[in-house]
Design an enzyme around this catalytic site. Structure first.
Site, PDB file in Angstrom:
ATOM      1  N   HIS A  25      -1.928  -7.576  -2.216  1.00 30.21           N
ATOM      2  CA  HIS A  25      -1.176  -6.336  -2.817  1.00 30.21           C
ATOM      3  C   HIS A  25       0.430  -6.182  -2.409  1.00 30.21           C
ATOM      4  CE1 HIS A  25      -0.914  -4.519  -7.147  1.00 30.21           C
ATOM      5  NE2 HIS A  25      -1.696  -3.629  -6.711  1.00 30.21           N
ATOM      6  N   HIS A  67       0.173 -16.158  -7.795  1.00 28.40           N
ATOM      7  CA  HIS A  67      -0.636 -14.512  -8.114  1.00 28.40           C
ATOM      8  C   HIS A  67      -1.975 -14.582  -9.385  1.00 28.40           C
ATOM      9  CE1 HIS A  67       0.353 -11.047 -10.587  1.00 28.40           C
ATOM     10  NE2 HIS A  67       0.632 -11.097  -9.549  1.00 28.40           N
ATOM     11  N   ASP A  94       7.244 -10.524  -4.916  1.00 25.16           N
ATOM     12  CA  ASP A  94       7.453 -10.924  -3.631  1.00 25.16           C
ATOM     13  C   ASP A  94       7.926 -11.398  -2.640  1.00 25.16           C
ATOM     14  OD1 ASP A  94       5.950  -7.983  -3.366  1.00 25.16           O
ATOM     15  OD2 ASP A  94       4.007  -8.667  -3.692  1.00 25.16           O
TER      16      ASP A  94
END
Ligand code: ACO
Length: 426
Positions: A266, A308, A365
């Site tokens: 996460h 994702h 990210d």
């Protein structure tokens, strides 16, 4: 909400007419609440991947189309035109603020940025080398012991004050954690600065020198905060809702969210991306070998920053953040070779059938770590930055769950696979 039903027939012939619910956007959902009563059956859905746990009017994601809306506004428009505090107001109250509302909100948040002196002492009590997320999860939970004048979760005013306190105090706490790790004095907030400028001041200033926030760094940080402000029912937000569903106070509920965000699948992913890129750049690893390892089913390694649960086309936040990388590195310098390597890796994977077939694209990210490093934020603080940005999303969901007339304590079912009933040996 709908006039359609879905019929479910069980193996024993019992059946249930289930209502089909529709939202503003997104797929319809079968309301299974009456199912158990009519058929005796429960649903099985590990990871809740096909289960809507609540109705929410805060954020919408269309993963197939790469769309992210906060209260209906596309993330691209908010990133271009809004400040982070405007986005906070929007997420909390449902509408963009008028100029007067914006001024009043900014002033309220500014007035709450200081923390109780004992919170400073509390942070100073951690080992200097503790992980910043360990300090954050502990400190956020501890806030309920300092601000218990507003912990009546059934009082809307108390809920609002707690939300303001959390949004205002997170940057102060994050910067104190950073300063504690460095052994530098904690810097008090300065009310004449904007929210983000103030954060950079508390993070990077020292009492011995004057400090002027860098406008490009402030702009980049503002973007990072806006892009991470909310993301509907992800693991940490669902954790906040679940913790809050028992009546836990907001600080305890948000601390649970911080704990969930800490995991590498996460919030910890950008740290893992930087380690992966550093390995390729400095430890003799190659792009080709890294991709091969990610594809090898016998190797647990995954290409960090790719894939994702929801976005199966592209992550709109990754597109915005990649552009900011260019602007920031042009102005501040930063780690240009690392950024070039990231773009090379992205290009190689986007041409690889393994990643194309599985719809694996860079997520937010993949590039956010490069920006944070260019800003001088150490890797161990990356997830703290994410938590700071996401606090408004968590608390908006926590408030929404308390306003929901259908809200009840979260309590999933299970399929029991342990031993059948047996007697204790005689
Ligand atoms: N590298 C290699 N293969 C991958 C990757 C990856 N990063 N991500 C998914 N896959 C493969 C899986 O092995 C699986 O292959 P299979 O069909 O042959 O078995 C397929 O793609 C589907 O993957 P799932 O695990 O089912 O996807 P899920 O939606 O459950 O996982 C997740 C999403 C956890 C983000 C995953 O893609 C991952 O681990 N990525 C790397 C970590 C990461 O970047 N996390 C950040 C998420 S964004 C955020 O939290 C802000």
């Amino acid at each position: 909400m709908t006039d359609r039903t879905a019929k479910l027939t069980s193996h024993d012939g019992s059946s249930a007419d289930l209502t089909v619910l529709s939202g503003t956007h997104g797929p319809d959902c079968v309301d299974v609440r009456g199912m158990n009563k009519s058929t005796g059956l429960f649903t099985y859905d590990p990871g809740f991947a096909t289960t809507a746990s609540c109705k929410s009017s805060i954020t919408f994601i269309d993963g197939g189309e790469g769309i992210l809306l906060y209260r209906g506004y596309p993330i691209e428009q908010l990133a271009e035109r809004s400040t982070y505090l405007e986005v906070c107001y929007l997420l909390m109250y449902g509408e963009l603020p008028t100029p007067e509302q914006s001024e009043s909100f900014n002033s309220i948040i500014t007035q709450h940025t200081m923390v109780h002196e004992n919170v400073r002492n509390f942070i100073a009590g951690f080992r200097y080398d503790a992980h910043p997320m360990a300090m954050l999860v502990g400190t956020v939970g501890a806030l309920s012991s300092f601000y218990h004048d507003s912990l009546d979760i059934n009082n809307p005013k108390h809920r609002e004050i707690s939300a303001h306190r959390l949004i205002a105090k997170m940057p102060t706490i994050a910067s104190y954690i950073h300063k504690h790790s460095l052994g530098q004095p904690f810097m008090y907030p300065q009310n004449e600065l904007s929210y983000v400028e103030n954060f950079t001041q508390m993070m990077f200033a020292v009492p011995a020198e004057n400090f002027t926030p860098n406008p490009t760094a402030v702009k980049a940080l503002e973007l990072i905060l806006i892009l991470h402000a909310d993301h509907e029912q992800n693991a940490s937000t669902s954790t906040v809702r679940l913790a809050g569903s028992s009546g836990a106070n907001p600080f305890a509920s948000i601390a649970a969210g911080v704990a969930s965000l800490w995991g590498p699948a996460h919030g910890g992913a950008n740290e893992a991306v930087m380690n992966m890129l550093d390995d390729i750049l400095h430890s003799g690893e190659t792009i080709e070998r890294t991709i091969e390892r990610a594809k090898d089913k016998n190797d647990p390694f995954r290409l960090m920053g790719f894939g994702h649960r929801v976005y199966k086309n592209f992550d709109p936040r990754a597109t915005l953040i990649q552009k900011m990388c260019h602007d920031l590195l042009d102005e501040l310098g930063g780690d240009q070779p690392l950024f070039e390597l990231a773009m090379e890796l992205e290009k190689a994977t986007l041409a690889d059938p393994y990643f194309i077939e599985r719809k694996l694209y860079p997520n937010v990210d993949f590039y956010s770590g490069i920006i944070l490093r260019a800003l001088g934020i150490p890797m161990s603080m990356f997830t703290v930055m994410f938590a700071m940005a996401r606090t408004v999303g968590w608390i908006s969901h926590w408030i929404e769950s308390h306003e929901d007339p259908e809200g009840r304590i979260g309590r999933p079912q299970q399929i029991y696979t342990g031993p059948a009933r047996r007697d204790y040996p005689a």
